[in-house]
Enzyme design. Structure first.
Site, PDB file in Angstrom:
ATOM      1  N   CYS A   1      38.202  36.042  85.853  1.00 57.26           N
ATOM      2  CA  CYS A   1      36.960  36.725  86.222  1.00 57.26           C
ATOM      3  C   CYS A   1      36.519  36.389  87.647  1.00 57.26           C
ATOM      4  CB  CYS A   1      35.843  36.369  85.234  1.00 57.26           C
ATOM      5  SG  CYS A   1      35.412  34.618  85.203  1.00 57.26           S
TER       6      CYS A   1
ATOM      7  N   GLY B   1      31.338  39.983  72.314  1.00 60.97           N
ATOM      8  CA  GLY B   1      32.625  39.301  72.389  1.00 60.97           C
ATOM      9  C   GLY B   1      32.584  37.995  71.612  1.00 60.97           C
TER      10      GLY B   1
ATOM     11  N   ARG C   1      38.854  35.390  90.225  1.00 57.06           N
ATOM     12  CA  ARG C   1      39.913  35.495  91.233  1.00 57.06           C
ATOM     13  C   ARG C   1      41.050  36.379  90.743  1.00 57.06           C
ATOM     14  NH1 ARG C   1      40.585  30.854  93.240  1.00 57.06           N
ATOM     15  NH2 ARG C   1      38.807  29.902  92.172  1.00 57.06           N
TER      16      ARG C   1
ATOM     17  N   GLN D   1      38.130  25.656  82.352  1.00 55.59           N
ATOM     18  CA  GLN D   1      38.836  26.839  81.877  1.00 55.59           C
ATOM     19  C   GLN D   1      39.950  27.267  82.829  1.00 55.59           C
ATOM     20  OE1 GLN D   1      36.238  30.103  80.946  1.00 55.59           O
ATOM     21  NE2 GLN D   1      37.748  31.138  79.679  1.00 55.59           N
TER      22      GLN D   1
ATOM     23  N   GLY E   1      35.372  35.528  72.067  1.00 58.76           N
ATOM     24  CA  GLY E   1      36.493  34.753  72.594  1.00 58.76           C
ATOM     25  C   GLY E   1      36.070  33.404  73.144  1.00 58.76           C
TER      26      GLY E   1
END
Length: 524
Positions: free
Chosen positions: A128, A269, A130, A194, A271
């Protein structure tokens, strides 16, 4: 980090011209038009028409490079590691979402890039924040040109609009950048964990992609090691450090009461990013959330992770009803399409006065899920990942010392990678030396056999040949040992390269024909 515009002025000889030739667009990659606001500052340049013979001359240049001497002392420099792309630091989300490549399409992207004549290896890191390509180019300038062409064709963004936002790094700068990325030093939220998982996923996907070759395999492996060391040996990852945590802090900052008990929360979402959203919402005092997802099992699994939070689970057909019933909506889905438009929100009732009569959307998906045009409405406002910069400045200041310690570790890992890569330089020399020795041995053996006539039996001829091979192997043992190095010790690698240069001079290995060497090697 340099922008493409500045680097071209310093690194390239003349303007970098795109390669002519169709490259199929990636399936599933959305080609959205870039808003005028995002391109107003783009530097335009006239289109340059390439000669009809360009592709043929490109192939000839490739063959010439392959026929060069076997080492970096006698011919062209070794292949360049090139990093090119854009990040949240220098490109708006409107542009990043156009270049985003879903993980399922990474192998296809690698295959397409490696079909260009001057790209030997390729890797894709798309998140999100790069979209970065890492390639090993047989030619620096031609390789960059081919990557630019691929980026423009797959995104649908004209090269003159794309180029001002691109960064371009080469060799040491490129490898250092990847290790900083893996360590979380280049992230919007410094130290977030992350990104290391995402770098590890690039490595994992690459294992099944022929175009993810030896150099990039080694580079990403070393980057993962660097990322692990940074988190284990410094305090950079302590506390709440992720895009999701920054999103929660931003939304809380914008609430009039700064209290989650006053707002109804909805998450689109279920995830990894949604898991982190719930984690940080809970830590900030949020007791109840509504979760929308395409399937129930994943949303139910998310609810089981947080038994102290009350979950209202819905499927996507209930999206608009859930949005209207909520005050703060987080979008963190994997959808590549817009899910909520201005026309959907304009029909909804305004939220309560306790939240300022405004419905707040926090969109941390790339490509975005919430239409930015919603900002035109009186009772709604949309934030995206670029707006998180407002809450991460303090994070960077507080982690400055840890970042300095991390840089030292990253330099150590970079030196280890460079030593390993340098150690690969001896492989062609070893092959050339053994090939030359074998050619001399075979020629002298044939001379001896012709002088001896036909009086020797097959058994005797074999004994003489084995004798000649044994003598050559004994003589080569010392030089071969001096050329072998595992690449873990930079000083040892330096000595090995010095040995290599000396042997190349002594045995005139630069005169060995590479193609003939490979052909004779294949016959043995």
């Amino acid at each position: 980090m340099q922008t493409m515009q500045r680097c071209h002025g310093r690194c390239a000889t003349g303007r970098v011209v795109p390669v002519v030739g169709p490259v199929p667009a990636l399936r599933g990659v959305q080609q959205r038009s870039l808003p005028a606001a995002a391109t107003a500052s783009a530097v335009t340049s006239p289109n340059t028409k390439l000669p009809a013979s360009h592709l043929e001359s490109s192939k000839k240049a490739l063959e010439q490079l392959k026929q060069q001497a076997v080492n970096r002392y006698a011919g062209e420099k070794k292949s360049s590691i090139i990093s090119i792309g854009l990040t949240i630091h220098n490109a708006p989300v409107e542009l990043r979402e156009k270049l985003a490549v879903p993980e399922a399409e990474w192998p296809r992207a690698i295959e397409e890039l490696c079909q260009y004549p001057h790209i030997e290896e390729a890797a894709v890191l798309s998140t999100c924040n790069r979209m970065e390509l890492y390639v090993v180019g047989l030619s620096w300038h031609r390789g960059v040109r081919e990557v630019e062409e691929w980026l423009s064709r797959t995104s649908g963004v004209p090269l003159e609009e794309l180029r001002p936002y691109l960064f371009l790094l080469r060799d040491r700068d490129a490898t250092h950048h990847l290790m900083r990325v893996a360590g979380g030093l280049d992230s919007l939220v410094m130290g977030e964990g992350q990104i290391l998982a995402q770098v590890r996923q690039v490595y994992k996907v690459g294992q099944n992609s022929p175009g993810f070759g030896r150099h990039l395999n080694g580079l990403f492996k070393q980057a993962i090691t660097a990322g692990k060391r940074v988190r284990a040996e410094t305090s950079i990852s302590t506390g709440s450090v992720s895009v999701s945590s920054a999103a929660v802090e931003l939304a809380q900052l914008k609430l009039p009461t700064h209290n989650w008990s006053d707002a109804k929360v909805c998450i689109i979402g279920a995830g990894k990013m949604s898991t982190l959203l719930v984690k940080h919402l809970q830590s900030k005092g949020c007791k109840e959330v509504t979760v929308l997802n395409r399937s129930l099992p994943r949303a139910q699994a998310l609810a089981e992770e947080f038994p102290e939070v009350k979950f209202n689970i819905h499927l996507m057909p209930d999206l608009m009803a859930c949005v209207e019933a909520s005050d703060v909506i987080f979008a963190a889905s994997g959808s590549e399409e817009l899910l909520i438009y201005k026309e959907d929100v304009v029909k909804m009732c305004a939220p309560s006065e306790i939240v300022g009569s405004k419905r707040r959307f926090v969109d941390i998906s790339v490509p975005r899920n919430i239409a930015p045009a919603i900002n035109e409405l009186e009772h709604a406002i949309v934030y995206n990942v670029d707006d998180l910069k407002e809450v991460v400045a303090a994070n960077k200041e507080g982690r400055a010392q840890a970042a300095a310690e991390a840089e030292v570790l990253i330099r150590e890992e970079q030196r280890a990678f460079e030593a390993w890569r340098d150690s690969l330089e001896t492989v062609p020399t070893i092959k050339a030396l053994r090939s030359k020795a074998e050619a001399i041995r075979a020629a002298e053996f044939e001379k001896a056999v012709s002088r001896l006539g036909e009086g020797l039996s097959k058994k005797q001829l074999k004994a003489v040949e084995e004798l000649s091979k044994g003598i050559v192997n004994k003589l080569l043992h010392g030089p071969m040992t001096a050329l072998r190095c595992d690449g873990t010790d930079p000083e040892a690698v330096g000595q090995t390269l010095a040995n290599m240069e000396a042997l190349e001079r002594m045995f005139q290995l630069s005169e060995v024909d590479v193609s003939a060497m490979m052909a004779s090697g294949g016959k043995q």
